[in-house]
Design an enzyme around this catalytic site. Structure first.
Site, PDB file in Angstrom:
ATOM      1  N   HIS A   1      -0.973   9.635   3.546  1.00 56.55           N
ATOM      2  CA  HIS A   1      -0.514   8.777   2.430  1.00 56.55           C
ATOM      3  C   HIS A   1      -1.183   7.414   2.566  1.00 56.55           C
ATOM      4  O   HIS A   1      -1.709   7.084   3.633  1.00 56.55           O
ATOM      5  CB  HIS A   1       1.007   8.623   2.429  1.00 56.55           C
ATOM      6  CG  HIS A   1       1.548   7.833   3.553  1.00 56.55           C
ATOM      7  ND1 HIS A   1       1.749   8.364   4.831  1.00 56.55           N
ATOM      8  CD2 HIS A   1       1.940   6.523   3.639  1.00 56.55           C
ATOM      9  CE1 HIS A   1       2.245   7.439   5.620  1.00 56.55           C
ATOM     10  NE2 HIS A   1       2.360   6.296   4.913  1.00 56.55           N
TER      11      HIS A   1
ATOM     12  N   HIS B   1      11.359  -0.350   5.775  1.00 56.69           N
ATOM     13  CA  HIS B   1      10.006  -0.087   5.273  1.00 56.69           C
ATOM     14  C   HIS B   1       9.465  -1.339   4.610  1.00 56.69           C
ATOM     15  O   HIS B   1      10.139  -1.933   3.750  1.00 56.69           O
ATOM     16  CB  HIS B   1      10.037   1.087   4.300  1.00 56.69           C
ATOM     17  CG  HIS B   1       8.704   1.625   3.968  1.00 56.69           C
ATOM     18  ND1 HIS B   1       8.286   1.893   2.681  1.00 56.69           N
ATOM     19  CD2 HIS B   1       7.649   1.978   4.787  1.00 56.69           C
ATOM     20  CE1 HIS B   1       7.052   2.388   2.701  1.00 56.69           C
ATOM     21  NE2 HIS B   1       6.645   2.448   3.978  1.00 56.69           N
TER      22      HIS B   1
ATOM     23  N   HIS C   1      -0.386   3.507   2.622  1.00 58.50           N
ATOM     24  CA  HIS C   1       0.691   2.507   2.767  1.00 58.50           C
ATOM     25  C   HIS C   1       0.140   1.171   2.253  1.00 58.50           C
ATOM     26  O   HIS C   1      -0.781   0.622   2.851  1.00 58.50           O
ATOM     27  CB  HIS C   1       1.096   2.405   4.254  1.00 58.50           C
ATOM     28  CG  HIS C   1       2.138   1.355   4.504  1.00 58.50           C
ATOM     29  ND1 HIS C   1       3.480   1.555   4.291  1.00 58.50           N
ATOM     30  CD2 HIS C   1       2.008   0.074   4.965  1.00 58.50           C
ATOM     31  CE1 HIS C   1       4.132   0.447   4.611  1.00 58.50           C
ATOM     32  NE2 HIS C   1       3.237  -0.475   5.036  1.00 58.50           N
TER      33      HIS C   1
ATOM     34  N   ASP D   1       4.602   3.574  -0.367  1.00 60.11           N
ATOM     35  CA  ASP D   1       3.806   4.722   0.068  1.00 60.11           C
ATOM     36  C   ASP D   1       3.392   5.586  -1.114  1.00 60.11           C
ATOM     37  O   ASP D   1       4.244   6.015  -1.906  1.00 60.11           O
ATOM     38  CB  ASP D   1       4.576   5.590   1.064  1.00 60.11           C
ATOM     39  CG  ASP D   1       4.783   4.889   2.398  1.00 60.11           C
ATOM     40  OD1 ASP D   1       4.083   3.876   2.634  1.00 60.11           O
ATOM     41  OD2 ASP D   1       5.667   5.302   3.152  1.00 60.11           O
TER      42      ASP D   1
END
Length: 345
Positions: free
Chosen positions: A318, A239, A320, A243
């Site tokens: 969400h 990742h 990011h 988030d």
């Protein structure tokens, strides 16, 4: 021994009584009168072995002294007895220094050996002098030994005192050095703590000022993904951002003032807006449901730039967020960057 010559005969005259009664208070018949007796050679036999002393051959002085001592005692006793019987005052007997003790008992022969020249008084004086000399020598030796002992004792005490003083000085110096070291350590620690506190205070003040200039992109959210988290759903294998899960349509605000350098579709990122700060840092807002700004637009802290959505490669609505210093391709941890700006996600 030579005999006495016969005395001429004298007419017999009866002795007259005298008033002297030898202390008996009255006249007694046994006190006289007596006829005069003149001894002759025929009437007296020589007395042998009683008072005659043979010639001394070696050690004569010691044996003659013994005989002389006995004679002196006898003479003194006889004088006392005569004084007691006659009532006359005692006669003092003096012993003159004699050239020779053995000569007192010599028979007058011509071949008598020469007597020693030491007198009795000189012998006593010499003995006393020798005893005195030995006593003085012993006392001098004793005084010398005592003086040496006292000197050694004094040296030992002086040495012990010097050692004690040196030990006390060393102990005092060590204690002073230890105290100084501890004081220096405490001062350094206090200084370090003071500097740390001052630094912390300054950082808090700086962050407080930054917090007035920076703010979080959403108000109500839940952190569902962090930077570096591994997973197959991301093309890079991990990742790359932070988030903020929130309902679709939640307002997205500018974290800091800057310029909009990109606004539109970005494939897996969905709808994306890029805000470039004055220092060159790029902030990526991804997966938006809508975009409210245009490229080249100047925005300030807290201005609305879009809304939360679920566009692109997502599993739910969400925001990011990615941070790229100086526009570099590889981003950094947004959590660390936000905290450096006084913000706590």
């Amino acid at each position: 021994m030579a005999s006495n010559r016969p005395a001429p005969e004298a007419p017999f005259v009866p002795a007259q009584r005298e008033s002297d009664t030898f202390g008996y208070g009255e006249y007694r018949t046994e006190e006289g009168p007596w006829e005069e007796w003149n001894p002759t050679e025929e009437s007296i036999r020589p007395v042998r072995g009683r008072h005659r002393v043979a010639k001394q051959r070696g050690g004569g002085l010691a044996r003659s002294s013994t005989v002389l001592g006995v004679g002196v005692i006898a003479a003194v006793g006889a004088g006392g007895m005569a004084s007691a019987h006659t009532g006359k005052p005692p006669v003092s007997i003096s012993m003159p220094d004699l050239p020779s003790v053995g000569s007192l008992f010599d028979d007058g022969s011509a071949d008598a050996p020469a007597a020693t020249t030491a007198s009795l008084s000189n012998v006593g004086t010499a003995s006393a002098s020798a005893d005195s000399d030995r006593s003085d020598a012993g006392e001098a030796l004793r005084n010398r030994i005592m003086a040496q002992a006292e000197q050694q004792q004094s040296r030992a005490e002086t040495k012990a005192t010097a050692a004690a003083v040196a030990a006390a000085d060393k102990q005092t110096a060590d204690a002073a050095a230890k105290a100084e070291k501890e004081a220096a350590a405490k001062a350094a620690d206090a200084k370090e703590k003071a500097e740390a506190a001052a630094k912390k205070q300054a950082e808090q003040e700086r962050l407080a000022e930054l917090a007035k200039q920076f703010q979080l992109p959403v108000v109500s959210y839940t952190i569902t993904g962090t930077f570096g988290q591994p997973g197959s759903m991301w093309s890079s294998g991990y990742h790359t951002g932070l988030d903020f899960a929130a309902p679709t349509g939640t307002l997205i605000k500018a974290i800091h003032g800057g310029t909009i350098t990109e606004a539109g579709w970005a494939g897996a990122y969905g709808y994306r807006t890029i805000l470039t700060l004055d220092d060159g840092t790029e902030l990526w807002f991804c997966h938006q449901s809508s975009i409210n700004v245009k490229v080249g637009q100047k925005v300030g802290t807290g201005d609305v730039i879009g809304r939360v959505g679920a566009t692109g490669n997502v599993t739910g609505p969400h925001l990011h967020l990615e941070v790229h210093p100086n526009g570099q391709a590889t981003g950094i941890d947004p959590m660390t960057w936000l905290r450096g700006k006084g913000l706590t996600p």
